[in-house]
Scaffold this motif. Structure first.
Motif, PDB file in Angstrom:
ATOM      1  N   ALA A  10      -3.250 -12.470  -1.401  1.00  0.00           N
ATOM      2  CA  ALA A  10      -3.286 -12.705   0.050  1.00  0.00           C
ATOM      3  C   ALA A  10      -2.683 -11.519   0.807  1.00  0.00           C
ATOM      4  CB  ALA A  10      -2.529 -13.988   0.387  1.00  0.00           C
ATOM      5  N   ILE A  11      -1.609 -10.958   0.256  1.00  0.00           N
ATOM      6  CA  ILE A  11      -0.994  -9.782   0.884  1.00  0.00           C
ATOM      7  C   ILE A  11      -1.943  -8.601   0.837  1.00  0.00           C
ATOM      8  CG2 ILE A  11       0.868  -8.093   0.649  1.00  0.00           C
ATOM      9  CD1 ILE A  11       2.674 -10.356  -0.296  1.00  0.00           C
ATOM     10  N   LEU A  12      -2.556  -8.383  -0.321  1.00  0.00           N
ATOM     11  CA  LEU A  12      -3.509  -7.276  -0.463  1.00  0.00           C
ATOM     12  C   LEU A  12      -4.652  -7.414   0.534  1.00  0.00           C
ATOM     13  CD1 LEU A  12      -4.740  -4.803  -1.786  1.00  0.00           C
ATOM     14  CD2 LEU A  12      -5.663  -6.307  -3.581  1.00  0.00           C
TER      15      LEU A  12
ATOM     16  N   ASN B 236      -4.690  -8.884   3.367  1.00  0.00           N
ATOM     17  CA  ASN B 236      -4.209  -8.600   4.724  1.00  0.00           C
ATOM     18  C   ASN B 236      -4.059  -7.102   4.951  1.00  0.00           C
ATOM     19  OD1 ASN B 236      -2.917  -9.531   7.344  1.00  0.00           O
ATOM     20  ND2 ASN B 236      -1.242  -8.343   6.456  1.00  0.00           N
ATOM     21  N   LEU B 237      -3.510  -6.401   3.967  1.00  0.00           N
ATOM     22  CA  LEU B 237      -3.364  -4.951   4.088  1.00  0.00           C
ATOM     23  C   LEU B 237      -4.725  -4.278   4.196  1.00  0.00           C
ATOM     24  CD1 LEU B 237      -0.581  -4.370   1.385  1.00  0.00           C
ATOM     25  CD2 LEU B 237      -0.278  -4.320   3.867  1.00  0.00           C
ATOM     26  N   GLN B 238      -5.669  -4.711   3.366  1.00  0.00           N
ATOM     27  CA  GLN B 238      -7.019  -4.145   3.418  1.00  0.00           C
ATOM     28  C   GLN B 238      -7.679  -4.419   4.765  1.00  0.00           C
ATOM     29  OE1 GLN B 238      -8.429  -6.112  -0.211  1.00  0.00           O
ATOM     30  NE2 GLN B 238      -8.906  -4.079  -1.059  1.00  0.00           N
ATOM     31  N   SER B 239      -7.461  -5.613   5.302  1.00  0.00           N
ATOM     32  CA  SER B 239      -8.045  -5.964   6.587  1.00  0.00           C
ATOM     33  C   SER B 239      -7.535  -5.052   7.698  1.00  0.00           C
ATOM     34  CB  SER B 239      -7.721  -7.420   6.922  1.00  0.00           C
ATOM     35  OG  SER B 239      -8.178  -7.757   8.216  1.00  0.00           O
ATOM     36  N   GLU B 240      -6.230  -4.783   7.694  1.00  0.00           N
ATOM     37  CA  GLU B 240      -5.651  -3.909   8.719  1.00  0.00           C
ATOM     38  C   GLU B 240      -6.175  -2.484   8.592  1.00  0.00           C
ATOM     39  OE1 GLU B 240      -3.605  -4.947  11.358  1.00  0.00           O
ATOM     40  OE2 GLU B 240      -4.445  -6.798  10.539  1.00  0.00           O
ATOM     41  N   VAL B 241      -6.313  -2.004   7.366  1.00  0.00           N
ATOM     42  CA  VAL B 241      -6.865  -0.663   7.157  1.00  0.00           C
ATOM     43  C   VAL B 241      -8.313  -0.623   7.610  1.00  0.00           C
ATOM     44  CG1 VAL B 241      -7.506   1.059   5.410  1.00  0.00           C
ATOM     45  CG2 VAL B 241      -5.286  -0.104   5.282  1.00  0.00           C
TER      46      VAL B 241
END
Length: 324
Positions: free
Chosen positions: A271-273, A275-280
Motif C-alpha cells: 500500500a505504501i509503494l 502511494n509513492l508510485q501514485s505521487e511520482v
C-alpha cells in the motif's frame, strides 16, 4: 567587520567525536565567536565533556536540557545566540580551521545574508569524498536561484550546516521539533527571506558518515516527503518559474523513501509503494522535460512507476539509484 558570530552545536551521545569537533571550532582563525553547546539529554559522558571544554574556553556556553531531538537542540541554541551571524556544526562532524573566517568574509564582500561552503564526506576509516566539484568563481544568488540550486544538488543542498546566516533570519523560523529532514522544512524559507546568498566551492566542512547517526536510521520515515511537499506548495505559488524544480524535488523525495527501504534490505508495504508510485506518476509530466534532471534520473522515475521489479534489480545489482 569583526562581528560576533554564534556557533550552535547540538550534542547527543557523541563522546567519541566531540573533542575533535570542539578542537576545530575553538581554534578557528576567526576569534570573535560564541560557542553554544546544547547537551540534549546525553546519557554518555558528552555532558561532562561540555563542562570540561567550558572551563578551557570562556567563549563556550553550555545548555543541558531534556532530550528533545536535533531540532529542539538547535532551537535552544538559536534562542540564546547573541551573534549577528549564526552557523551550525553537528557534534560528530568537524570543520576547517578557517571556515568561519571564510564564510564571514564572503558575507561581507557581497553584503549577503547567507554564506555557503562546500563539504567533504568523511568516513570512519579516514577516507574523504568531495561532495561537490570545485570551481574558482563564487556563485551569487537571489532567493529564487538559491532555491533552484539547492534542489538540484549541484553545488549545495538543504543541510543547515556548512552555512552561515544572519541571525535575524531565524526570528520567525524555527526547526520543526519531532521531524527528521528538519533542514528541508525550513531551508527554502530561509532562502526566501534572504536578499542575497553566496556559495563558494572551497570544502570547509567534514560531514561524518556513521552507521549510528539519525540520518542512517532504518525505520521508514515520510518526513522527507512531507518537507518536499511543503516546499512545493509554498514555492510554486511565489516562484512559478520553479514549478518544475520543486515538483521534481517532490518526485525525488518519494523515490528516496523507497530507496532507503531497499538500501536497508527491507520490503516496502504494498500500500505504501502504491502511494509513492501514485505521487511520482501524478508529477512525472513535470520532470520529463525538466532541464535540472539528467536523462538517467528521468529513466529512474519512469521505471519506478512502470517497472518496479527492474528498478529493484538495478538498484540492488548496480547501485543504479543515486542517494539524494
Amino acid at each position: 567587520m569583526n562581528e560576533l558570530i554564534s556557533v550552535v552545536i547540538p550534542i547527543y551521545n557523541v563522546e567519541k567525536y566531540l573533542d575533535k569537533c570542539l578542537e576545530t571550532v575553538t581554534n578557528q582563525t576567526y576569534k570573535k565567536i560564541e560557542i553554544i553547546l546544547v547537551d540534549d539529554g546525553s546519557t554518555d559522558n558528552s555532558g561532562d565533556k561540555c563542562e570540561l571544554w567550558k572551563k578551557k574556553d570562556k567563549r563556550i556556553v553550555v545548555i543541558h536540557k531534556k532530550n528533545g531531538g536535533l531540532s529542539s537542540a538547535r532551537n535552544a541554541g538559536i534562542d540564546i545566540a547573541r551573534g549577528k551571524y549564526i552557523t551550525f556544526v553537528d557534534s560528530d562532524d568537524y570543520v576547517d580551521y578557517s571556515m568561519i573566517e571564510i564564510l564571514n568574509n564572503k558575507i561581507n564582500k557581497y553584503k549577503a545574508d547567507i554564506s555557503i561552503c562546500n563539504r567533504y564526506y568523511l568516513f570512519e576509516d579516514g577516507r574523504t569524498y568531495l561532495r561537490f566539484k570545485k570551481n574558482h568563481d563564487d556563485l551569487i544568488m537571489n532567493s529564487e536561484r538559491a532555491i533552484y540550486e539547492m534542489n538540484n544538488f549541484k553545488h549545495f543542498d538543504m543541510s543547515a550546516w556548512a552555512k552561515m546566516y544572519k541571525t535575524d533570519l531565524f526570528k520567525d523560523i524555527k526547526f520543526p521539533v519531532g521531524k527528521l529532514s528538519e533542514d528541508y522544512f525550513i531551508m527554502y524559507l530561509l532562502f526566501d527571506k534572504a536578499d542575497k546568498i553566496v556559495y563558494n566551492s572551497t570544502p570547509l566542512y567534514y560531514y561524518l558518515q556513521r552507521s549510528g547517526s539519525i540520518s542512517k536510521a532504518q525505520k521508514i520515515n515520510f518526513d522527507f516527503v512531507e518537507a518536499a511537499y511543503s516546499q512545493l506548495t509554498y514555492v510554486e505559488k511565489k516562484y512559478p518559474n520553479l514549478e518544475k524544480c520543486v515538483r521534481a524535488a517532490y518526485v525525488s523525495a518519494n523515490m528516496t523513501v523507497y530507496d532507503i527501504v531497499l538500501k536497508n534490505n527491507g520490503k516496502c508495504d504494498l500500500a505504501i509503494l502504491k502511494n509513492l508510485q501514485s505521487e511520482v506518476n501524478k508529477n512525472f509530466k513535470f520532470v520529463k522535460d525538466y532541464d535540472g534532471w539528467k536523462a538517467l534520473k528521468k529513466i529512474q522515475a519512469f521505471l519506478f512507476i512502470k517497472c518496479i521489479h527492474i528498478y529493484n534489480l538495478l538498484f540492488k545489482s548496480f547501485k543504479f539509484i543515486k542517494k539524494v
